[in-house]
Design a protein around this motif. Structure first.
Motif, PDB file in Angstrom:
ATOM      1  N   ALA A 614       6.030  12.456 -11.692  1.00 43.49           N
ATOM      2  CA  ALA A 614       4.660  12.914 -11.466  1.00 43.49           C
ATOM      3  C   ALA A 614       3.919  13.090 -12.778  1.00 43.49           C
ATOM      4  N   ASN A 615       4.557  13.688 -13.769  1.00 41.46           N
ATOM      5  CA  ASN A 615       3.896  13.920 -15.052  1.00 41.46           C
ATOM      6  C   ASN A 615       3.714  12.636 -15.846  1.00 41.46           C
ATOM      7  N   GLU A 616       4.546  11.665 -15.601  1.00 39.08           N
ATOM      8  CA  GLU A 616       4.364  10.352 -16.224  1.00 39.08           C
ATOM      9  C   GLU A 616       3.031   9.743 -15.789  1.00 39.08           C
ATOM     10  N   HIS A 617       2.694   9.911 -14.502  1.00 33.65           N
ATOM     11  CA  HIS A 617       1.419   9.388 -14.000  1.00 33.65           C
ATOM     12  C   HIS A 617       0.242  10.266 -14.430  1.00 33.65           C
ATOM     13  N   VAL A 618       0.476  11.557 -14.650  1.00 32.11           N
ATOM     14  CA  VAL A 618      -0.568  12.414 -15.209  1.00 32.11           C
ATOM     15  C   VAL A 618      -0.907  11.966 -16.623  1.00 32.11           C
ATOM     16  N   ALA A 619       0.128  11.748 -17.410  1.00 31.18           N
ATOM     17  CA  ALA A 619      -0.078  11.349 -18.808  1.00 31.18           C
ATOM     18  C   ALA A 619      -0.779  10.002 -18.924  1.00 31.18           C
ATOM     19  N   ALA A 620      -0.612   9.144 -17.920  1.00 33.55           N
ATOM     20  CA  ALA A 620      -1.236   7.810 -17.966  1.00 33.55           C
ATOM     21  C   ALA A 620      -2.725   7.869 -17.661  1.00 33.55           C
ATOM     22  N   ALA A 621      -3.240   9.037 -17.226  1.00 33.52           N
ATOM     23  CA  ALA A 621      -4.668   9.198 -16.920  1.00 33.52           C
ATOM     24  C   ALA A 621      -5.182   8.053 -16.054  1.00 33.52           C
ATOM     25  N   GLU A 622      -4.479   7.808 -14.941  1.00 29.47           N
ATOM     26  CA  GLU A 622      -4.857   6.711 -14.042  1.00 29.47           C
ATOM     27  C   GLU A 622      -6.075   7.095 -13.204  1.00 29.47           C
ATOM     28  N   ALA A 623      -6.917   6.120 -12.946  1.00 28.73           N
ATOM     29  CA  ALA A 623      -8.110   6.358 -12.143  1.00 28.73           C
ATOM     30  C   ALA A 623      -7.727   6.714 -10.713  1.00 28.73           C
ATOM     31  N   VAL A 624      -8.464   7.655 -10.130  1.00 28.51           N
ATOM     32  CA  VAL A 624      -8.299   8.019  -8.720  1.00 28.51           C
ATOM     33  C   VAL A 624      -9.583   7.607  -8.004  1.00 28.51           C
ATOM     34  N   SER A 625      -9.465   6.747  -7.023  1.00 23.98           N
ATOM     35  CA  SER A 625     -10.649   6.229  -6.346  1.00 23.98           C
ATOM     36  C   SER A 625     -10.460   6.295  -4.836  1.00 23.98           C
ATOM     37  N   TRP A 626     -11.560   6.138  -4.112  1.00 21.29           N
ATOM     38  CA  TRP A 626     -11.473   6.148  -2.654  1.00 21.29           C
ATOM     39  C   TRP A 626     -12.468   5.178  -2.059  1.00 21.29           C
ATOM     40  N   GLU A 627     -12.180   4.736  -0.857  1.00 23.70           N
ATOM     41  CA  GLU A 627     -13.063   3.850  -0.122  1.00 23.70           C
ATOM     42  C   GLU A 627     -12.857   4.056   1.370  1.00 23.70           C
ATOM     43  N   GLU A 628     -13.887   3.736   2.140  1.00 24.92           N
ATOM     44  CA  GLU A 628     -13.791   3.799   3.590  1.00 24.92           C
ATOM     45  C   GLU A 628     -13.521   2.404   4.118  1.00 24.92           C
ATOM     46  N   VAL A 629     -12.475   2.283   4.960  1.00 21.89           N
ATOM     47  CA  VAL A 629     -12.060   0.979   5.475  1.00 21.89           C
ATOM     48  C   VAL A 629     -11.702   1.120   6.952  1.00 21.89           C
ATOM     49  N   PRO A 630     -11.717   0.032   7.712  1.00 25.37           N
ATOM     50  CA  PRO A 630     -11.234   0.098   9.093  1.00 25.37           C
ATOM     51  C   PRO A 630      -9.761   0.504   9.125  1.00 25.37           C
ATOM     52  N   ILE A 631      -9.374   1.231  10.157  1.00 18.09           N
ATOM     53  CA  ILE A 631      -8.005   1.734  10.247  1.00 18.09           C
ATOM     54  C   ILE A 631      -6.986   0.608  10.212  1.00 18.09           C
ATOM     55  N   ASP A 632      -7.297  -0.524  10.836  1.00 17.69           N
ATOM     56  CA  ASP A 632      -6.359  -1.652  10.836  1.00 17.69           C
ATOM     57  C   ASP A 632      -6.167  -2.210   9.433  1.00 17.69           C
ATOM     58  N   ALA A 633      -7.250  -2.243   8.630  1.00 17.93           N
ATOM     59  CA  ALA A 633      -7.139  -2.720   7.253  1.00 17.93           C
ATOM     60  C   ALA A 633      -6.270  -1.774   6.428  1.00 17.93           C
ATOM     61  N   ALA A 634      -6.392  -0.473   6.678  1.00 13.20           N
ATOM     62  CA  ALA A 634      -5.565   0.501   5.965  1.00 13.20           C
ATOM     63  C   ALA A 634      -4.093   0.305   6.302  1.00 13.20           C
ATOM     64  N   ARG A 635      -3.808   0.053   7.570  1.00 15.64           N
ATOM     65  CA  ARG A 635      -2.419  -0.196   7.965  1.00 15.64           C
ATOM     66  C   ARG A 635      -1.878  -1.447   7.284  1.00 15.64           C
ATOM     67  N   GLU A 636      -2.686  -2.499   7.241  1.00 17.23           N
ATOM     68  CA  GLU A 636      -2.249  -3.755   6.624  1.00 17.23           C
ATOM     69  C   GLU A 636      -1.937  -3.571   5.143  1.00 17.23           C
ATOM     70  N   ARG A 637      -2.674  -2.698   4.474  1.00 17.33           N
ATOM     71  CA  ARG A 637      -2.446  -2.454   3.039  1.00 17.33           C
ATOM     72  C   ARG A 637      -1.302  -1.466   2.801  1.00 17.33           C
ATOM     73  N   GLY A 638      -0.729  -0.939   3.880  1.00 20.81           N
ATOM     74  CA  GLY A 638       0.421  -0.043   3.744  1.00 20.81           C
ATOM     75  C   GLY A 638       0.072   1.369   3.358  1.00 20.81           C
ATOM     76  N   ALA A 639      -1.134   1.818   3.666  1.00 20.26           N
ATOM     77  CA  ALA A 639      -1.530   3.182   3.317  1.00 20.26           C
ATOM     78  C   ALA A 639      -0.657   4.204   4.050  1.00 20.26           C
TER      79      ALA A 639
END
Length: 875
Positions: A614-639
């Protein structure tokens, strides 16, 4: 016709042939719009927002097969051939589209032409009218039934049962029920409304054409609605040669399993039939409840699940499924439910392993107390006069100490001709809840009032992902009824406030107008809407322009903690495996906790690795983003999706980095990049239920304060012990070893002194040499050591009965018997069972050694004398 074919025929009739949109079953956990119920009990309940005109339905015509659960029938299951708690409800619904004619014509086509039910076996009821409501006979429905072909002499007018209402106010209307005549073998000739099982109602058509106001007056609705319900199990029993609902095809695998497991046959005798009905119904109920996210507990819907599980275990034990008290039957029963119903209910398959572990853990927990609780109950029955009620204190002890739901105690008591003093039991439960509430320091929220208030104005538009302060307008405001603090409920046209949900606490902040300011205490969520609970200083009015501002000092750390739960979720899956799934969370400004599925405790090394990732990803300062998508598309992407959560057609998907490592459906607020979290510090892990673990953590400045405090404490301890901080663990172990040695020496001195005193109480009774002795200075291990010494000193026929009290409400009893005393008839387990009830406890054990606990120290001497008397009976 098989049950699956019946289900599909119904849905096809309305979806394919009559223009309805087919809607999948909602969860058994109801919508936030109906806080008055624990579980969905009817097919229309998931559609309440549509009937209340709060939300727009996906179409004017809908059809569904909704899973339902009626907790009020739990204790009835097994006694009759018609009561079930879990069932599937087929339904067709119209929202301002067709009305009585359409509903009756489509129903008639279904039952006559699709199901092929003979006309001469059908009866119909209509509403006879109600002068108090200004209603006469529902001639419109009667005439339509005659028009489609129903003989007038088999149309019966009935009263209150044929008028449906959502509550004291709101939508309501007459209904028309369709009955099947099961024939003379089920009872004498008659008609619907008569007592007995001959006339079976299987399809109910509700005509919502009125609105009832607070004065009880009816007003015609401008858009009239239709709500219908047909129980799948009931129509299956009719179409499968008029059998009972416990003999239809879909439950036969459970019956066959129970017969093979027990060596008994359904219908052989009353006890076997009752037990197998319980297993059929409760096996389905527990599997569906757990797969929808309900977990065993002592409150709310969790208590419903616990009652069902424990009642199933108790009845399974009655037909011999637990001869060695080994877990396993519930896992097998659950597997049958999944195999039989999983094709139509995906959650059963998706949660198969987790639910199996949950049920087995609950099974193991109850089996550990089943014998002791049963023995205590037998003792209570023996002490209760014929026909008299079982004491409420005893029922409470069975519930509190041995896990017997009071409803199970009532059922078992009824079999012996006893009731239960439920008033006293409820009094003790209320006292316990009040103590718990006082300890928690939690205030109540006006959820029922807010659930009605939320519908008084249009839904608030949430802008809080991007705006923390905005100009808006009050759309509704009212005082909280009976609130001494003078709080108010507020709705805004646009709102920056996050409503509590998804484990994240609601925002704090303020709403400021020209003449007053409201401090936001809580933000209550109602599906896509919200209500503010606020303390008002000054005055706010509806339609007033205001400034709504979130408390940034609380939102910022809350956001960091929420994003940290996503990091921990992904890290836990990396370390433990893909079976890890979120089971709950709490995200507050000062801390976070995360519950997840895993069968065993984490090692220190696993925790350290989770924290490192977890702290490895904190140190990497990775971007956190969000988007609205159809539920089927979210399933296909493995959310990743939250177990038991109800999602809409469009969902919010939150990704860390490119989403390959962490991609979750989440409506919460988050940091812009992981570097803003600062650090993640795991405080530890624990068990919170069957197959569920919990980690707790701090982030950012909270983590740094925790580390600084611990460092200062370690430094002070090292100075006090005269060692360097690095040597503190070693020095602590040295002190621990020396302390334990001193404790053993002290214990030996104590038991040595007690030995001489106890030997002075020796009595010879036939072949037995008996000592019954009390020493409140001794603990459990010291009592055991004293018993061993006494048995050696007493020689042949030794029976030792020891007791100790700690305060007024904790008693320990121990009975030990030598090998030759056992051969002469002494049994330590039987002796301790006989006396434990006197001190308000229970226990058991082997012939040569047994222990028990109790809660009434004032009767300990009486219990020891009773133990001596038990031995004397054997002489």
């Amino acid at each position: 016709m098989k049950s699956a074919e019946i289900r599909q025929t119904f849905l096809d009739h309305f979806a394919r042939d009559n223009g309805h949109a087919e809607v999948p079953s909602a969860s058994l956990i109801p919508s936030a719009y109906d806080p008055s119920i624990l579980l969905n009990t009817a097919g229309m309940q998931p559609f309440m927002p549509y009937f209340l005109d709060v939300e727009q339905p996906p179409g004017p015509r809908l059809t569904s097969c909704q899973k339902c659960f009626r907790a009020v029938d739990i204790e009835e299951v097994g006694f009759t051939a018609r009561h079930m708690t879990f069932f599937e409800m087929l339904g067709n619904f119209s929202f301002g589209d067709y009305f009585k004619r359409g509903a009756i014509e489509m129903a008639w086509d279904l039952i006559i032409n699709k199901f092929g039910i003979p006309l001469d076996r059908l009866w119909v009821t209509v509403h006879e009218g109600d002068p108090d409501l200004g209603l006469g006979l529902d001639t419109e429905a009667r005439d339509l039934w005659i028009e489609v072909g129903m003989p007038a002499d088999r149309i019966v007018a009935l009263g209150e049962d044929n008028f449906w209402k959502a509550g004291a106010t709101g939508p309501c209307g007459p209904c028309s029920e369709i009955f099947f005549d099961r024939g003379p073998e089920w009872g004498p000739d008659g008609q619907p409304g008569d007592e007995g099982d001959r006339y079976l109602e299987f399809y109910n058509l509700v005509f919502m054409q009125y609105r009832r106001d607070p004065e009880g007056r009816l007003h015609e609705l401008p858009a009239k609605n239709i709500d219908t319900g047909m129980g799948l199990e009931r129509i299956s029993s009719i179409l499968q040669d008029n059998v009972s609902i416990f003999e239809i095809d879909s439950v036969q695998p459970i019956t066959s399993w129970a017969e093979a497991r027990s060596g008994r046959t359904y219908g052989d005798d009353e006890a076997t039939t009752k037990a197998m009905r319980v297993l059929i119904d409760h096996g389905r109920g527990m599997s569906f409840l757990a797969s929808d996210g309900v977990q065993p507990s002592n409150e709310g819907r969790g208590y419903v699940l616990r009652r069902v599980i424990r009642r199933a275990i108790q009845h399974a034990d009655r037909i011999g499924l637990y001869p060695q008290r080994q877990v396993g039957p519930l896992r097998e029963l659950h597997a049958l439910v999944v195999d039989t119903f999983g094709a139509g209910h995906p959650a059963l398959v998706e949660q198969r392993a987790f639910v199996a572990d949950l049920l087995e853990a609950e099974e193991e927990r109850f089996l550990r107390t089943l014998d002791a609780g049963s023995a205590l109950l037998d003792g209570v029955f023996a002490e209760t006069a014929p026909g008299a009620p079982v004491a409420g204190d005893a029922a409470f002890q069975l519930h509190d100490t041995h896990g017997f739901p009071v409803e199970l105690t009532e059922e078992l008591a009824a079999e012996r001709g006893h009731g239960v003093n439920r008033a006293r039991f409820d009094e003790l439960m209320t006292q316990q809840r009040e103590r718990a509430r006082a300890a928690a320091g939690s205030g109540s929220l006006p959820t029922e009032q807010a659930a009605a208030f939320v519908r008084t104005a249009p839904a608030s538009e949430f802008r809080g992902y991007d705006e923390l302060e905005l100009d808006t307008r009050v759309t509704a405001i009212e005082p909280v009824r009976g609130d001494e603090a003078g709080r108010v409920l507020v709705k805004l046209a646009q709102t920056p406030f996050y409503a509590e949900g998804g484990g994240q606490v609601g925002d704090a902040g303020s709403v400021t107008g020209p003449r007053g300011r409201a401090t936001v205490d809580a933000v209550l969520r109602f599906d896509g809407d919200q209500v503010l609970l606020a303390t008002l200083d000054g005055q706010l009015d509806a339609d007033e322009e205001v400034v709504a501002a979130v408390d940034v000092a609380e939102r910022a750390p809350t956001q960091a903690n929420h994003t940290a739960t996503h990091l921990l979720h992904a890290a836990l899956r990396d370390v433990l495996g893909d079976h890890v799934a979120q089971r709950g969370s709490l995200v507050e400004p000062g801390r976070l906790r995360f519950d997840f599925s895993h069968p065993s405790a984490l090692t220190a090394e696993q925790l350290a690795e989770v924290e490192r990732i977890a702290n490895e990803h904190v140190a990497a300062a990775e971007a956190v983003s969000w988007e609205e998508v159809p539920i089927d598309a979210a399933r296909e992407r493995g959310a990743t999706m939250l177990f038991g959560e109800k999602y809409g057609d469009v969902v919010r998907m939150v990704s860390v980095g490119d989403g390959a490592w962490s991609l979750e459906l989440c409506g919460g607020t988050h940091v812009a990049n992981t570097g803003q979290i600062g650090t993640v510090l795991l405080l530890g892990e624990s068990s919170v239920g069957s197959g569920t673990r919990r980690v707790e953590a701090l982030t950012g400045s909270g983590a740094m304060r925790w580390l600084r405090t611990r460092a200062e404490a370690a430094d002070q301890a090292a100075r006090a012990l005269g060692v360097d901080v690095e040597r503190l663990p070693e020095r602590a172990l040295e002190l621990q070893r020396s302390t334990r040695a001193l404790e053993r020496e002290l214990s030996s001195l104590r038991s040595g002194g007690a030995l001489d005193a106890a030997l002075g109480a020796r009595e010879e009774t036939g072949p037995f040499s008996v000592v019954a002795w009390r020493d409140d200075s001794l603990g459990g291990d010291e009592l055991l050591d004293l018993a061993d010494r006494l048995r050696g000193k007493l020689g042949s026929g030794a029976v030792v009965i020891l007791g100790a009290a700690e305060g007024a409400d904790k008693v320990t009893l121990l009975v030990s018997a030598s090998e030759d005393a056992v051969k002469a008839g002494a049994h330590a387990g039987n002796i301790v069972k006989a006396v434990a009830g006197i001190v308000g406890g229970g226990g058991g054990g082997r012939p040569n050694m047994a222990r028990a606990g109790g809660k009434d120290a004032s009767r300990l001497d009486e219990a020891l004398a009773a133990g001596r008397a038990e031995v004397a009976k054997l002489a």
